[in-house]
Design an enzyme around this catalytic site. Structure first.
Site, short mmCIF file in Angstrom:
data_model
loop_
_atom_site.label_atom_id
_atom_site.label_comp_id
_atom_site.label_asym_id
_atom_site.label_seq_id
_atom_site.Cartn_x
_atom_site.Cartn_y
_atom_site.Cartn_z
N ALA A 95 -7.25 2.04 -8.86
CA ALA A 95 -8.10 1.78 -7.69
C ALA A 95 -7.85 0.38 -7.14
N PRO A 139 7.64 1.11 14.85
CA PRO A 139 7.47 -0.35 14.91
C PRO A 139 8.08 -1.07 13.72
N THR A 191 -12.44 5.62 -0.12
CA THR A 191 -12.30 4.75 1.05
C THR A 191 -11.42 5.51 2.06
N ASN A 234 6.71 2.38 -3.67
CA ASN A 234 6.75 3.83 -3.92
C ASN A 234 6.85 4.60 -2.62
N THR A 288 1.77 -4.68 -9.38
CA THR A 288 2.81 -4.60 -8.36
C THR A 288 3.82 -5.73 -8.51
N ASP A 289 5.05 -5.48 -8.05
CA ASP A 289 6.05 -6.56 -8.06
C ASP A 289 5.70 -7.68 -7.08
N GLU A 290 4.76 -7.40 -6.16
CA GLU A 290 4.42 -8.43 -5.15
C GLU A 290 3.77 -9.66 -5.78
N GLU A 299 -7.60 -1.89 -3.03
CA GLU A 299 -7.18 -2.00 -1.64
C GLU A 299 -5.70 -2.33 -1.72
N TYR A 338 -3.39 -9.70 -0.39
CA TYR A 338 -3.28 -8.53 -1.29
C TYR A 338 -2.65 -8.93 -2.62
N SER A 339 -1.46 -9.56 -2.53
CA SER A 339 -0.77 -9.85 -3.79
C SER A 339 -1.50 -10.92 -4.60
N ILE A 366 -0.81 7.15 -5.33
CA ILE A 366 -0.17 7.19 -6.65
C ILE A 366 -1.12 7.81 -7.67
N LYS A 401 -4.08 -9.03 -6.53
CA LYS A 401 -3.48 -8.28 -7.65
C LYS A 401 -3.06 -9.25 -8.77
P1 NAD Z 1 -3.94 3.88 -2.10
O1 NAD Z 1 -4.50 2.91 -1.12
O2 NAD Z 1 -3.22 5.08 -1.62
O3 NAD Z 1 -5.10 4.40 -3.05
C1 NAD Z 1 -6.11 3.56 -3.56
C2 NAD Z 1 -7.25 4.44 -4.06
O4 NAD Z 1 -8.26 3.57 -4.60
C3 NAD Z 1 -7.93 5.24 -2.93
O5 NAD Z 1 -8.12 6.58 -3.36
C4 NAD Z 1 -9.26 4.54 -2.71
O6 NAD Z 1 -10.29 5.41 -2.29
C5 NAD Z 1 -9.53 3.99 -4.12
N1 NAD Z 1 -10.42 2.81 -4.09
C6 NAD Z 1 -10.33 1.73 -3.28
N2 NAD Z 1 -11.35 0.89 -3.55
C7 NAD Z 1 -12.08 1.44 -4.57
C8 NAD Z 1 -13.22 1.03 -5.32
N3 NAD Z 1 -13.84 -0.12 -5.06
N4 NAD Z 1 -13.67 1.84 -6.30
C9 NAD Z 1 -13.05 3.02 -6.55
N5 NAD Z 1 -11.98 3.46 -5.89
C10 NAD Z 1 -11.48 2.67 -4.92
O7 NAD Z 1 -3.03 3.01 -3.06
P2 NAD Z 1 -1.71 3.42 -3.86
O8 NAD Z 1 -0.55 3.14 -3.02
O9 NAD Z 1 -1.91 4.75 -4.47
O10 NAD Z 1 -1.75 2.30 -5.00
C11 NAD Z 1 -2.40 2.54 -6.24
C12 NAD Z 1 -2.24 1.31 -7.12
O11 NAD Z 1 -0.85 1.07 -7.34
C13 NAD Z 1 -2.81 0.04 -6.52
O12 NAD Z 1 -3.42 -0.68 -7.56
C14 NAD Z 1 -1.59 -0.70 -5.98
O13 NAD Z 1 -1.81 -2.08 -6.01
C15 NAD Z 1 -0.54 -0.28 -6.98
N6 NAD Z 1 0.86 -0.24 -6.49
C16 NAD Z 1 1.18 0.43 -5.34
C17 NAD Z 1 2.51 0.51 -4.93
C18 NAD Z 1 2.93 1.26 -3.68
O14 NAD Z 1 4.09 1.19 -3.30
N7 NAD Z 1 2.05 1.99 -3.03
C19 NAD Z 1 3.50 -0.11 -5.70
C20 NAD Z 1 3.13 -0.81 -6.87
C21 NAD Z 1 1.81 -0.84 -7.25
O1 DAU Z 2 6.14 -3.69 -3.69
C1 DAU Z 2 5.00 -2.93 -4.02
C2 DAU Z 2 4.06 -2.90 -2.86
O2 DAU Z 2 4.66 -2.06 -1.87
C3 DAU Z 2 2.67 -2.38 -3.23
O3 DAU Z 2 2.07 -3.29 -4.11
C4 DAU Z 2 1.80 -2.22 -1.99
O4 DAU Z 2 0.56 -1.62 -2.33
C5 DAU Z 2 2.53 -1.32 -1.00
O5 DAU Z 2 1.78 -1.20 0.18
C6 DAU Z 2 3.92 -1.86 -0.70
O6 DAU Z 2 3.84 -3.10 0.05
P1 DAU Z 2 4.82 -3.40 1.31
O7 DAU Z 2 4.16 -4.42 2.16
O8 DAU Z 2 6.20 -3.67 0.85
O9 DAU Z 2 4.79 -1.93 1.98
P2 DAU Z 2 4.67 -1.45 3.49
O10 DAU Z 2 4.92 0.03 3.48
O11 DAU Z 2 3.45 -1.95 4.17
O12 DAU Z 2 5.92 -2.16 4.17
C7 DAU Z 2 7.24 -1.94 3.70
C8 DAU Z 2 8.16 -2.80 4.54
O13 DAU Z 2 8.19 -2.26 5.89
C9 DAU Z 2 7.71 -4.24 4.69
O14 DAU Z 2 8.84 -5.08 4.72
C10 DAU Z 2 7.00 -4.29 6.04
C11 DAU Z 2 7.75 -3.24 6.85
N1 DAU Z 2 6.95 -2.52 7.85
C12 DAU Z 2 5.78 -1.96 7.46
C13 DAU Z 2 5.01 -1.25 8.38
C14 DAU Z 2 3.69 -0.64 7.96
C15 DAU Z 2 7.42 -2.39 9.15
O15 DAU Z 2 8.50 -2.89 9.50
N2 DAU Z 2 6.65 -1.70 10.06
C16 DAU Z 2 5.46 -1.13 9.73
O16 DAU Z 2 4.80 -0.53 10.61
#
Ligand code: NAD
Ligand code: DAU
Length: 343
Positions: free
Chosen positions: A86, A209, A40, A184, A129-131, A88, A154-155, A16, A158
């Protein structure tokens, strides 16, 4: 807020954050970005190669928990605002190894907040995050006043960060905004997350899977809509407020997997039901009424066309996929999925 500003964007080599940096460089000519990312496994310069040479973008490799570095960047670049992506971010990894989630998501956020306050940063936006709200039953939506009730490490990390952000606003008067977004999807997402993992496996005719019964529900939003929401909240949001962000696009995981298989012309027989994720949240759904009403944000992308574009993007960007999965990915995949077996 004025448009002429220098922002510290953290995590801007991730999914993102990288999309956000690219969007801002293209649409906000008066904004300078200092992009701090530890690179990372989830952060890849290959995802922002086109941004690296741009005049208003400075990339710095480093840890958000490094106090000296953060202070040096805030003072040296006269940072006016911080947008903290940033983290995990993968739930499955937090189940097998939670410590780094606390170090980065809690400790790193605290370090940014403390130094923001010390250095007079004007606004701090936390990408949450909504989590943090936990899990829903068959009906209802997460609102900003829904009690915080995280279920995974994780949640929980956050949610802890969100509490710290609120505490810094309440205690020190720091100008903060929190956005809480649903799932996203889109270009440049690391293929540990469900959608790119399923696309990657289907393209290679490998099993897909699906955890448990596949009926868990997520509310999918295109990453660019999320990025626009973050910029809207940063630019126009009220200090101390939380804004939920979501696409009103609930799907079961099985629905999404079927859509991917259809999009790629692959058979349903690739679906493999595997052991469920421990503590797997059943349903997420966002009420995004506040950000719509107060700030005028609306999602622009429909899931049906967004997922088509996303599949096409991964087909056209196999080289990127190969590059980001060339490190420890196979080891991770074998450890995470090898022991899961068939459900
Ligand atoms: P991502 O894992 O793709 O990216 C995370 C980035 O943070 C990476 O580039 C990583 O190198 C960097 N990072 C990790 N640890 C770090 C540290 N200690 N210092 C500096 N950089 C560091 O994650 P994403 O999916 O892009 O999510 C970005 C943010 O949005 C997160 O805070 C996540 O909680 C939030 N978020 C994600 C989603 C989703 O669906 N992916 C939804 C809602 C909120
Ligand atoms: O809701 C926002 C969150 O969405 C963000 O805060 C997190 O960073 C982001 O990773 C995401 O979390 P989820 O756990 O919902 O996303 P994930 O893509 O891991 O999984 C989406 C759904 O799919 C979940 O119900 C688990 C399922 N899943 C996931 C994987 C990786 C599978 O069934 N098989 C898989 O291999």
């Amino acid at each position: 807020m004025s448009n002429s500003q220098t922002l510290l964007v953290t995590g801007g080599a991730g999914f993102i954050g990288g999309n956000f940096v690219r969007l801002l460089l293209a649409t906000e000519p008066d904004v300078r970005i200092v992009n701090l990312d530890a690179l990372t496994y989830a952060g890849n310069l290959a995802s922002i190669r086109d941004c690296l040479e741009q005049r208003h973008h400075t990339f710095v490799r480093g840890d958000i928990a490094n106090a000296e570095l953060v202070r040096h960047l805030l003072q040296g670049h006269k940072i006016t605002g911080i947008i903290n992506f940033a983290a995990e971010s993968h739930v499955d990894r937090s189940i097998t190894g939670p410590k780094v989630f606390i170090d980065t998501n809690v400790g790193g956020t605290l370090n940014l907040l403390w130094n923001a306050r010390e250095c007079g940063v004007k606004r701090f936006l936390q990408v949450s995050t909504d989590e943090v709200y936990g899990s829903l039953g068959d009906s209802g939506y997460f609102r900003e006043d829904t009690p915080i009730s995280p279920n995974s490490p994780y949640s929980a990390s956050k949610a802890s960060a969100d509490h710290l952000v609120q505490a810094f606003h309440h205690t020190y008067g720091l100008d903060t905004v929190i956005t809480r977004c649903s799932n996203n999807y889109g270009a440049w997402q690391f293929p540990e997350k469900m959608i790119p993992l399923m696309i990657r496996n289907a393209m290679a005719d490998k099993p897909l899977p699906v955890y448990g019964d596949g009926l868990n529900v997520r509310d999918w939003l295109h990453v660019l809509d999320h990025c626009r929401a973050i910029w809207t909240a940063f630019s126009k949001g009220r200090a101390g407020q939380v804004y939920n962000v979501g696409g009103n696009s609930e799907k079961t995981n099985l629905d999404v997997v079927h859509t991917i298989l259809r999009g790629l012309g692959k058979p349903d027989s690739l679906i493999s039901f595997v052991k469920d994720r421990p503590g797997h949240d059943r349903r997420y759904a966002i009420d995004a009424g506040k950000i719509r009403r107060e700030l005028g944000w609306e999602p622009q992308m429909k899931f049906e066309s967004g997922i088509r574009d996303t599949i096409a993007w991964y087909q056209a960007n196999r080289a990127w996929m190969d590059e980001v999965t060339s490190g420890d990915y196979q080891k991770y995949y074998d450890q995470m999925y090898g022991k899961r077996g068939q459900a």
